[in-house]
Design an enzyme around this catalytic site. Structure first.
Site, PDB file in Angstrom:
ATOM      1  N   ASN A   1     -10.312  -2.869  -6.405  1.00 31.42           N
ATOM      2  CA  ASN A   1      -9.492  -1.979  -7.228  1.00 31.42           C
ATOM      3  C   ASN A   1     -10.074  -1.746  -8.615  1.00 31.42           C
ATOM      4  OD1 ASN A   1      -6.266  -3.088  -5.911  1.00 31.42           O
ATOM      5  ND2 ASN A   1      -7.597  -1.430  -5.239  1.00 31.42           N
TER       6      ASN A   1
ATOM      7  N   ASP B   1       0.829  -1.205   0.000  1.00 33.39           N
ATOM      8  CA  ASP B   1       0.000   0.000   0.000  1.00 33.39           C
ATOM      9  C   ASP B   1       0.867   1.259   0.000  1.00 33.39           C
ATOM     10  OD1 ASP B   1      -2.364   1.415   0.033  1.00 33.39           O
ATOM     11  OD2 ASP B   1      -2.582   1.337   2.206  1.00 33.39           O
TER      12      ASP B   1
END
Length: 250
Positions: free
Chosen positions: A70, A22
């Protein structure tokens, strides 16, 4: 400066490390660049962690490369990520072969663009006979999706008489998961300082040790990996038991 690698106990390594990669977008924003710039610069972090795990003797490394959620990101970013996946697989195949890394994947890979599916399968086929670490890419993956898929497959087998409902236990259920045959991760690393598991390996991380670092993923290097493993080795893994049960006084 001495490396933390010198302090790692090679007899107490996690078999399986999972990573939530991340911070690519925030890294790019700090540089005044578009998000895809962060994704491109994250390739070096993937290379470093893969090499670092392989050198230490870690058997399994699972990277959360692209979640089901996503797909909701801006189309330009998703398209750029897919193109990056294809180009990275082509560029890194030599490194994977040199380090005897075997590539595998989990997730709804059928949802990936055709060229991504083709190149992913090509890379998996190229490395299938390698005897070193298994690098497992979670692509178009989510933990809830995986559990629901497993439940549906198990229910179908029960309906067809292949499985006796009274015999269903954790071991039976795990055979229906995407990670069947792979041990649960002992260590989960999350970069960028976020304090959540983001729908990743929800069944598998029931007793996994968590290591959260503020380092953004594009800046993550081997020394960060060593720090995570060293932290893991300082912990007592009790699995619901007490310290006294694990270390009885003679």
């Amino acid at each position: 400066m001495a490396s933390l690698k010198e302090h790692i106990d090679l007899n107490n390594l996690p078999q399986h490390i999972a990573v939530i990669m991340d911070g690519n977008g925030r890294w790019a924003k700090k540089k005044g660049a578009m998000r895809i710039f962060g994704h491109r610069n994250a390739v070096q972090a993937v290379r470093d962690v893969t090499e670092g795990c392989g050198e230490l003797g870690i058997k399994y490394l699972t990277l959360y490369a692209f979640s089901t959620e996503n797909w909701n990101r801006p189309k330009a970013e998703v398209d750029g990520l897919m193109e990056l996946l294809v180009s990275t697989l082509k560029q890194e195949i030599g490194t994977l072969m040199d380090n005897r890394v075997r590539l595998s994947s989990i997730g709804e890979t059928s949802h990936l663009p055709g060229d991504c599916q083709k190149n992913l399968q090509w890379a998996i086929d190229q490395t299938k006979n390698n005897s070193g670490m298994i690098l497992n890419l979670a692509l178009s993956y989510s933990g809830r999706w995986e559990i629901l898929k497993a439940v549906n497959k198990l229910a179908a087998d029960v309906k067809e008489g292949k499985v006796n409902p009274g015999e269903i236990n954790e071991r039976v259920f795990e055979n229906y998961l995407e990670t069947s045959g792979i041990p649960d991760p002992e260590l989960l690393i999350r970069t960028s300082g976020e304090l959540r598991v983001s729908n990743f390996l929800l069944w598998q991380i029931a007793y996994t040790e968590l290591f959260i670092t503020p380092t953004l993923w594009p800046d993550f290097r081997k020394e960060n990996l060593y720090e995570a493993i060293w932290s893991y080795q300082q912990r007592e893994r009790r699995f619901g038991k007490t310290s006294e049960q694990l270390n009885p006084v003679s």
